[in-house]
Design an enzyme around this catalytic site. Structure first.
Site: not given
Ligand code: TRP
Ligand code: ZN
Length: 930
Positions: A296, A331
């Site tokens: 994330m 990321e």
């Molecule tokens: N934005 C994250 C990515 O790099 C995706 C993601 C991480 C996510 N944890 C999550 C999406 C939990 C939904 C729920 O792609």
């Molecule tokens: Zn992403």
């Protein structure tokens, strides 16, 4: 002006609203893209204070709000403020402008806190909530993993921390103060810069973090725990000194170098490729064991699933090393594509994800081998995304509606989304694409925008019309491209006639043609060398980009004919080079001879591989038809007999693969992929009513035939690519290529099930000096029934008892195995001490691994389906996101024979009818049944 009288009148009105939309899971509400409206209030600054505790955690949130409703018509009262929440958080108090509100001054439901009669103009709101992070098994919001506090807020997890406008178009600056016991949680991390820290009474300490960049709440993060750290310094090209830090559990500090190196390469690459620099003095990555997804991109505090950070030659494979590089890059790249420029609403998710996947794919291509990366990505797209897009969950990369946003973090939004970004790159060229990106940042830095804004920036920066490209955002389904050709010798002209159609999908009955860039070359006979002919297109009017001997046709109507001039002899067309659009292409009259010619000579490596895939695909479909004809037994011998009677594997195909294996100019990774047959998923697409275990037998028949007839070449390649004794592990494209071809050859040889080969594999498991080779050999043994399998698995478990990431592989290999009757073994694994059902990685390895076995998940007696159905319900009571991914194993039910359809459907019906089902699982299961 609000008076005391209107105050009491307002609240019942809100209550009636709430009654119209009961927040009951049995009637989950859909959200629609067309309903987007800006929020009535915005938040410019957020001050959070966390008192982290063992029993409860207290969160005080102070918000600075502004009206956003514009001027109100005479006599209308100001709109109410509806803050999102979650049923497991406890509201302690609410104050507006320093005044505590009584319980009759707000409305609290399971999902929202609604406050009416707010003051005019700007105001302060304070909300205090109480949480129990240690009980939060959803892993959304604030939770504990391995004793440490951490957060996950995307997509809508922030509402599990405090009542808030939990939507990405509300962007604020954040200050986070946290305090905790110092001995248990020595490390306190937040977004942005550390402003202050110190000791408190009773063994507690605190830290204050400040993030100067306005952001949506889904990018908020906090970590408090006992963690070890490794640091590296980075200087940006304009001279900013950045500290890069990776935090892991104490014993894992020796496994972070590869992630750190990957981060440095990502930062350099984004500067070199897009001129994008990092914007703070600190960049932190924290590895946690319990995480629903991969990683994330929280502002300056990325949180990663530990399997995407930790690597050592003894515990991680080449594939792990490569994924870590790609995800660390992904990321990091989000800092610009996602964070600095974010999404207006969640329907726009592909704006950040499709673009960021495209960027990480390009990064990996530049760091390693471009053709190898492209082939890997297309294999994945075809086996997962094409399947998704042909089934009941099919949706456009920009969906029109959802119940739970978590369910739309799909291969369609991510991978097809990246393919759509690649269309711009193919059409505009590298320079044009860069101009578009520059304009996108110039216009939208610091804002929450839409996919249309991205398209407009690309079009405006290049002065072109991209309207037909826009349809890729609104239409679901994989377009079918049909190409036919004719050559006229007297006029030396060559014509290509292209037709397209996209099949109907959920909610979309008829579709419009989309813009398909067809990258192509024409191979001349050239004394058998097949060189590219120069391309001259009749009436070249901007519909073709001249790239020397490789052109790009711009095909955007239902049908069009392209005529090439001065073509000296009938060419062999090489179409859709580099897979220039995510479509299914049929080339009328493409003969086996032409495919063999392309496989041997195409200057485009992707299309060489593709020609081999097309040959294999034709063969597998023919043999499958022969294997099904006239009923008959489904055991390996009976299937082999029917395949043999139908002609088996033709000599020409064996010879073509032999030529690939012996070609000294080809890279080992490429060779390994060239001799890999298309996946079952890909083939089932053209086999309505297909029988997965039977198809598996047919595939295995072909693998065995190839192994038997190419045995000398396979053995020679194993020998040539084996390590010298004592050779250290290196993650370089060249070293990976050697291991890839060696292990592919071993896998093919193992299918022969000969005692000497099995013994050799057992020896290789024991003597391996790196995890890539060890798991490859073990994987071969796990497919075989016999004592070697058990011996090897038991020894592996003993060796890696204390390496949880390695045990995931051990679980996964056994779960995915096609050894017949494996369902009972997998059931036993659920009870094994190594398995922990509350950990997502464990569930993915075991349950999703099992779902990938054509033989055991699809066992004819339905035992595999029953097992999965039970597991979905059990996991759903712990973690809704994980359970929703598991229930997706049933989505393709309509592809199979009628007995399997009935059994899979029965599981879906049982799941939909279950008490207390989550909205996540409800959405996937109910849409699958529609
Ligand atoms: N934005 C994250 C990515 O790099 C995706 C993601 C991480 C996510 N944890 C999550 C999406 C939990 C939904 C729920 O792609
Ligand atoms: Zn992403």
């Amino acid at each position: 002006m609000a008076t005391a009288a209107t105050e009491t009148e307002e609240i019942p009105e809100i209550q009636t609203e709430e009654h119209k939309l009961p927040p009951h899971p049995s009637a989950p509400q859909q959200k629609f893209r067309k309903d987007y409206a800006p929020p009535p209030y915005t938040i410019s600054a957020v001050h959070l204070d966390f008192k982290l505790g063992e029993d409860t955690t207290l969160v005080t949130s102070r918000l600075h709000l502004q009206p956003n409703y514009g001027s109100l018509p005479e006599g209308t009262s100001r709109p109410a403020l509806q803050l999102d929440g979650r049923k497991d958080i406890v509201l302690v108090s609410v104050a507006v402008g320093g005044q505590q509100l009584g319980q009759d001054q707000y409305l609290l439901t399971e999902k929202a806190l609604t406050i009416a009669n707010l003051p005019e103009g700007e105001f302060e709101l304070e909300v205090v909530t109480q949480l129990r992070p240690q009980d939060n098994s959803l892993l959304e919001g604030l939770y504990k993993s391995s004793g440490n506090f951490c957060t996950q807020c995307e997509a809508e997890g922030f509402r599990g921390i405090t009542y808030f406008l939990d939507r990405p178009d509300v962007m604020a600056t954040y200050t986070t103060r946290m305090e905790a016991d110092e001995a248990a949680y020595p490390v306190l991390l937040g977004n942005g810069n550390l402003k202050e820290s110190g000791k408190l009474e009773g063994g507690r300490h605190y830290a204050v973090w400040e993030d100067p960049y306005p952001k949506p709440c889904y990018l908020f993060a906090l970590v408090a725990g006992k963690l070890a750290m490794k640091e590296r310094a980075f200087t940006t090209r304009s001279g900013r000194q950045v500290a890069l830090r990776i935090f892991v559990q104490e014993g894992n500090l020796g496994k972070v170098d590869h992630a750190l190196d990957s981060l440095v390469r990502s930062m350099r690459w984004d500067e070199d490729t897009f001129g994008l620099e990092y914007d703070l003095d600190l960049f932190n990555i924290v590895a946690v064991d319990d995480f629903n997804m991969g990683a994330m991109e929280n502002k300056s505090l990325n949180i990663f699933n530990s399997r995407l950070v930790l690597a050592s030659p003894q515990t991680a494979t080449d594939l792990d090393y490569s994924r870590i590089e790609g995800v660390v890059g992904h990321e990091y790249f989000h800092n610009w594509t996602g964070n600095r420029v974010t999404c207006r609403d969640w329907f726009q998710l592909t704006l950040k994800e499709g673009l960021t996947v495209f960027r990480d794919q390009e990064f990996t291509a530049d760091m390693n081998s471009r053709p190898v990366k492209r082939i890997e990505d297309v294999m994945m797209l075809r086996s997962s995304q094409f399947t998704e897009d042909a089934g009941p969950m099919s949706h456009p990369i920009r969906p029109e509606s959802y119940i739970k946003m978590d369910n739309f973090y799909t291969v369609t939004v991510y991978e097809k989304g990246a393919e759509v970004v690649r269309l711009y790159d193919t059409l505009l060229g590298k320079e044009g694409f860069r101009k578009g990106m520059d304009l996108y940042f110039q216009r939208h830095d610091g804002h929450a925008v839409t996919c249309d804004d991205f398209l407009a920036a690309m079009a405006d920066a290049n002065g072109v019309n991209l309207d037909t490209l826009g349809r890729w955002y609104s239409q679901s389904g994989t377009p079918h491209l049909h190409v036919s050709s004719s050559y006229d010798a007297p006029s030396r002209t060559y014509r290509l006639t292209c037709k397209q159609h996209t099949p109907p999908g959920p909610g979309q009955d008829s579709k419009l043609p989309v813009l398909i860039p067809i990258k192509l070359g024409l191979l001349g006979p050239d004394g058998g060398l097949g060189s590219d002919m120069p391309l001259r297109l009749q009436g070249a009017d901007g519909s073709v980009t001249d790239l020397g001997s490789t052109g790009v046709l711009r095909f955007e109507t239902t049908e069009a004919t392209f005529t090439f001039l001065d073509v000296p002899s009938e060419p062999v067309p090489s179409l859709l080079r580099g897979f220039s659009a995510p479509v299914k292409m049929e080339v009328e009259g493409q003969s086996e001879a032409q495919l063999l010619f392309l496989l041997a000579h195409d200057s485009d490596p992707f299309n060489r591989w593709e020609a081999g895939q097309r040959l294999s695909r034709k063969l597998l479909l023919q043999l499958y038809a022969a294997a099904t004809a006239g009923g008959g037994a489904h055991n390996a011998q009976a299937v082999a007999d029917r395949c043999t009677a139908a002609g088996g594997v033709p000599d020409a195909v064996v010879e073509a693969f032999r030529a690939v294996l012996e070609d000294e100019t080809l890279d080992g990774s490429f060779k390994a992929m060239a001799v890999c047959l298309p996946t079952g998923n890909e083939l089932l697409d053209s086999l309505p009513g297909g029988d997965p275990p039977l198809l598996h037998q047919v595939r295995m028949f072909v693998v065995r035939q190839l192994a038997a007839r190419l045995r000398p070449q396979l053995e020679a390649l194993v020998k040539a690519n084996d390590d010298e004794p004592g050779e250290p592990y290196h993650f370089t494209a060249a070293a990976c290529a050697r291991r890839a071809i060696k292990n592919r050859c071993l896998a093919m040889l193992s299918s022969l099930e000969e005692p000497e080969i099995t013994a050799m594999l057992l020896r290789r498991v024991k003597e391996a000096t790196n995890m890539t080779d060890e798991i490859a050999a073990l994987g071969c043994l796990v497919e075989l029934a016999g004592p070697e399998r058990d011996t090897a698995l038991a020894a592996f478990y003993d060796k890696y008892r204390s390496e949880p990431l390695v045990l995931l592989k051990w679980l996964g290999l056994q779960a995915t195995s096609n050894a017949p009757g494996n369902v009972s073994l997998v059931k036993g694994l659920v009870e094994h001490p190594a398995f922990n059902i509350t950990n997502p990685n464990n569930c993915y390895s075991l349950f999703l691994g099992f779902g990938r076995s054509p033989v055991n998940f699809h066992a004819a007696d339905g035992s595999g389906y029953e097992f999965m159905g039970d597991a979905v319900l059990r996991v759903d009571s712990i973690n809704h996101q994980v359970a929703a991914r598991m229930v997706s194993c049933f989505t393709t039910w309509r592809q199979y024979d009628s007995e399997r359809q009935a059994m899979m459907r029965a599981q879906l019906e049982r799941i939909v009818a279950a008490n207390g089902l989550s909205e996540n699982v409800f959405e996937i299961a109910s849409k699958s049944l529609k």
